[in-house]
Write a protein that holds these residues in place. Structure first.
Motif, short mmCIF file in Angstrom:
data_model
loop_
_atom_site.label_atom_id
_atom_site.label_comp_id
_atom_site.label_asym_id
_atom_site.label_seq_id
_atom_site.Cartn_x
_atom_site.Cartn_y
_atom_site.Cartn_z
N GLY A 1 49.97 45.69 44.61
CA GLY A 1 51.29 45.35 44.43
C GLY A 1 52.37 46.62 44.47
O GLY A 1 52.03 47.43 44.79
N GLN B 1 52.58 49.98 42.56
CA GLN B 1 51.67 51.05 42.78
C GLN B 1 52.27 52.15 44.04
O GLN B 1 51.20 53.00 44.64
CB GLN B 1 50.22 50.74 43.22
CG GLN B 1 49.64 50.04 41.98
CD GLN B 1 49.37 50.90 41.02
OE1 GLN B 1 49.18 52.01 40.92
NE2 GLN B 1 49.81 50.30 39.67
N GLN C 1 42.64 48.05 36.77
CA GLN C 1 42.02 48.34 35.49
C GLN C 1 41.39 47.47 34.59
O GLN C 1 41.99 46.11 34.35
CB GLN C 1 43.29 49.10 34.65
CG GLN C 1 43.69 50.11 35.40
CD GLN C 1 44.68 50.96 34.42
OE1 GLN C 1 44.32 51.44 33.44
NE2 GLN C 1 46.08 50.91 34.73
N HIS D 1 40.48 54.72 34.58
CA HIS D 1 41.72 54.78 34.24
C HIS D 1 42.07 53.98 33.06
O HIS D 1 43.19 54.29 32.48
CB HIS D 1 42.34 53.96 35.72
CG HIS D 1 42.78 54.82 36.78
ND1 HIS D 1 41.80 55.01 37.79
CD2 HIS D 1 43.73 55.52 37.09
CE1 HIS D 1 42.22 55.67 38.67
NE2 HIS D 1 43.42 56.06 38.16
N GLY E 1 49.41 39.64 43.78
CA GLY E 1 49.93 41.00 44.23
C GLY E 1 48.97 41.58 45.21
O GLY E 1 49.11 42.45 46.04
N HIS F 1 45.82 38.87 35.25
CA HIS F 1 46.94 37.97 35.30
C HIS F 1 47.26 37.37 36.59
O HIS F 1 46.96 38.18 37.71
CB HIS F 1 47.96 38.11 34.44
CG HIS F 1 48.66 39.68 34.74
ND1 HIS F 1 49.21 39.76 35.87
CD2 HIS F 1 48.50 40.92 34.14
CE1 HIS F 1 49.64 40.89 36.18
NE2 HIS F 1 49.34 41.67 34.93
N PHE G 1 40.09 50.75 50.30
CA PHE G 1 39.79 50.81 48.87
C PHE G 1 40.79 50.48 48.20
O PHE G 1 42.16 50.57 48.17
CB PHE G 1 39.64 52.53 48.57
CG PHE G 1 39.11 52.47 46.92
CD1 PHE G 1 37.93 52.85 46.77
CD2 PHE G 1 40.18 52.72 46.14
CE1 PHE G 1 37.43 52.93 45.49
CE2 PHE G 1 39.71 52.73 44.79
CZ PHE G 1 38.34 52.66 44.45
N LYS H 1 58.41 43.22 34.75
CA LYS H 1 57.19 43.13 35.66
C LYS H 1 56.25 42.10 34.50
O LYS H 1 55.91 42.41 33.54
CB LYS H 1 56.58 44.22 35.95
CG LYS H 1 55.40 44.10 37.05
CD LYS H 1 54.90 45.38 37.31
CE LYS H 1 53.99 46.10 36.16
NZ LYS H 1 53.10 47.16 36.30
N MET H 2 55.48 41.16 35.37
CA MET H 2 54.28 40.70 34.55
C MET H 2 53.35 41.58 34.26
O MET H 2 52.81 42.32 35.45
CB MET H 2 53.67 39.57 35.32
CG MET H 2 52.60 38.45 34.58
SD MET H 2 51.87 37.32 35.38
CE MET H 2 53.38 36.03 35.29
P1 TYM Z 1 46.59 47.38 37.83
O1 TYM Z 1 45.27 47.38 37.17
O2 TYM Z 1 47.77 47.56 36.88
O3 TYM Z 1 46.81 46.36 38.95
C1 TYM Z 1 45.94 45.90 39.76
C2 TYM Z 1 46.65 45.50 40.80
O4 TYM Z 1 47.49 44.29 40.57
C3 TYM Z 1 49.01 44.66 40.96
N1 TYM Z 1 49.63 44.07 39.96
C4 TYM Z 1 50.89 43.37 40.41
N2 TYM Z 1 51.17 42.81 41.61
C5 TYM Z 1 52.17 41.87 41.55
N3 TYM Z 1 53.02 41.78 40.38
C6 TYM Z 1 52.62 42.02 39.35
N4 TYM Z 1 53.29 41.75 37.97
C7 TYM Z 1 51.60 42.98 39.19
N5 TYM Z 1 50.95 43.78 38.33
C8 TYM Z 1 49.95 44.41 38.60
C9 TYM Z 1 48.98 46.09 41.12
O5 TYM Z 1 49.87 46.39 42.02
C10 TYM Z 1 47.43 46.46 41.58
O6 TYM Z 1 47.56 46.38 42.86
N6 TYM Z 1 46.62 52.37 39.31
C11 TYM Z 1 46.21 51.11 39.62
C12 TYM Z 1 44.81 50.82 39.59
C13 TYM Z 1 43.97 51.94 40.36
C14 TYM Z 1 44.07 51.99 42.19
C15 TYM Z 1 43.18 52.94 42.48
C16 TYM Z 1 44.84 50.90 42.95
C17 TYM Z 1 43.33 52.95 40.34
N7 TYM Z 1 43.02 53.49 41.42
C18 TYM Z 1 43.02 53.10 44.10
C19 TYM Z 1 44.46 51.24 44.39
C20 TYM Z 1 43.65 52.21 44.77
C21 TYM Z 1 46.54 50.06 38.35
O7 TYM Z 1 46.84 50.38 37.42
O8 TYM Z 1 46.50 48.84 38.86
#
Ligand code: TYM
Length: 332
Positions: free
Chosen positions: A145, A148, A9, A43, A21, A15, A5, A194-195
């Protein structure tokens, strides 16, 4: 049984960090696992959203999943709010989660800013909803990424606490899958940040909707230092912005960082950036084109999301029935 799973968001546009990631790894994992990929719209509500923009972004994230290569016929793609089990299980978990565990979450501290008392309860409780997302499907693996990681540790703690309290092995302890070279892509304007979708400068990130000109401009303007690229990873690690650009190159080209560096050791930034730009455009523009094509037919996207939600709901309903029975809630 192994089940994945993961979710993103629908706040603003996806991006390059989201892509390298997480999303790109999902595409590879769909061949090995049963996968559920969710657009986590509940979320998104933890920070203020404009309603019509949110609706648009939910479809855009679903389109990005498919455009990047997730096959909607083999995997479930749906939006979180279409399956009520997420909120129901989140409530039950919230009654089993000590506030001290949530107080440790660094992302809440960053996002709430200085006025913590004014932050929404939902922003504070967000990791509990995330645990519910994963455990509603008894997922065993969660590709994300690096940012989390802490939330996933909490999801494991919640699963363990629930199992212990009811003395039943209900939930698996989900394993994070933090894969590839670009687990933490940094801002193009500041190699220590972080981006992120929430950075006010659009020059800090490459969006999956950017065209070739925008990508070129952003890479050209990306912060660097005056020295040519070094030959060793140790030297590179001392230069945050250079390190980030080489990481992005390696991830896009699917080679190790060392190989990416060896290819460009001694190069000036203008030469390296030109190469990086060609690579980024070559890898990202097919995704952008496909995304735009999918967004041209919102009815078809909605059909895919509806189908995904129906199937997700079948699994979710089974877990919720089991959980309600265990907890002692009457199902008349
Ligand atoms: P979110 O929406 O911020 O980011 C989505 C996914 O992208 C990864 N990510 C990155 N990876 C590398 N470098 C970066 N700069 C970067 N920015 C974001 C995040 O690690 C993520 O995998 N809480 C989560 C969403 C969520 C979720 C879940 C994920 C809600 N429920 C259940 C897994 C399982 C979030 O805000 O991701």
């Amino acid at each position: 049984m192994n089940r994945i799973f993961s979710g993103m968001q629908p706040t603003r546009l996806l991006h390059l960090g989201n892509y390298l990631g997480a999303l790109r790894n999902w595409v590879a994992l769909q061949d090995q696992y049963e996968c559920i990929f969710c657009v986590v719209d509940l979320h998104a509500l933890t920070l203020p959203q404009d309603a019509p923009t949110l609706t648009k972004n939910i479809r855009a994230v679903a389109a990005a999943y498919i455009a990047a290569g997730i096959d909607p016929d083999r995997n479930l793609i749906y939006n979180q709010s279409a399956v009520s089990g997420h909120s129901e299980l989140a409530w039950i978990f919230s009654c089993h989660t000590p506030m001290g565990w949530l107080n440790r979450m660094t992302q809440f501290k960053e996002k709430a800013g200085k006025q913590k008392d004014m932050a929404a309860l939902g922003l504070y409780a967000y990791p509990v909803l995330m645990a519910a997302d994963i455990l509603l499907y008894k997922a065993t693996h969660v590709p994300v990424g690096e940012d989390q990681k802490q939330h996933l540790e909490l999801a494991r703690d919640i699963a363990g606490a629930f199992n212990r309290f009811y003395e039943k092995d209900v939930f698996p302890l989900p394993e994070p899958q933090i894969l590839g070279e670009a687990t933490r892509v940094m801002s193009l304007r500041d190699g220590t940040k972080k981006m992120s979708k929430s950075d006010e400068s659009d020059y800090s990130r490459i969006n999956l909707t950017d065209d070739a000109d925008a990508i070129a401009l952003k890479i050209r303007k990306a912060k660097t230092d005056p020295e040519p690229l070094p030959a060793t990873l140790e030297e590179l690690a001392k230069r945050a912005e250079a390190d980030n650009l080489v990481t992005i190159y390696a991830a896009l080209e699917n080679i190790s960082k060392q190989d990416a560096l060896s290819r460009h050791a001694g190069a000036t930034f203008s030469a390296f950036k030109a190469d990086l730009c060609d690579l980024a455009v070559a890898k990202l523009s097919p995704i952008t084109d496909k995304m735009n094509q999918l967004l041209g037919d919102p009815a078809e996207l909605d059909r895919i999301l509806r189908k995904g939600a129906d199937k997700a709901n079948e699994i979710a309903a089974r877990t919720m029935a089991e959980v309600k029975d265990i907890v002692g809630l009457l199902r008349p």
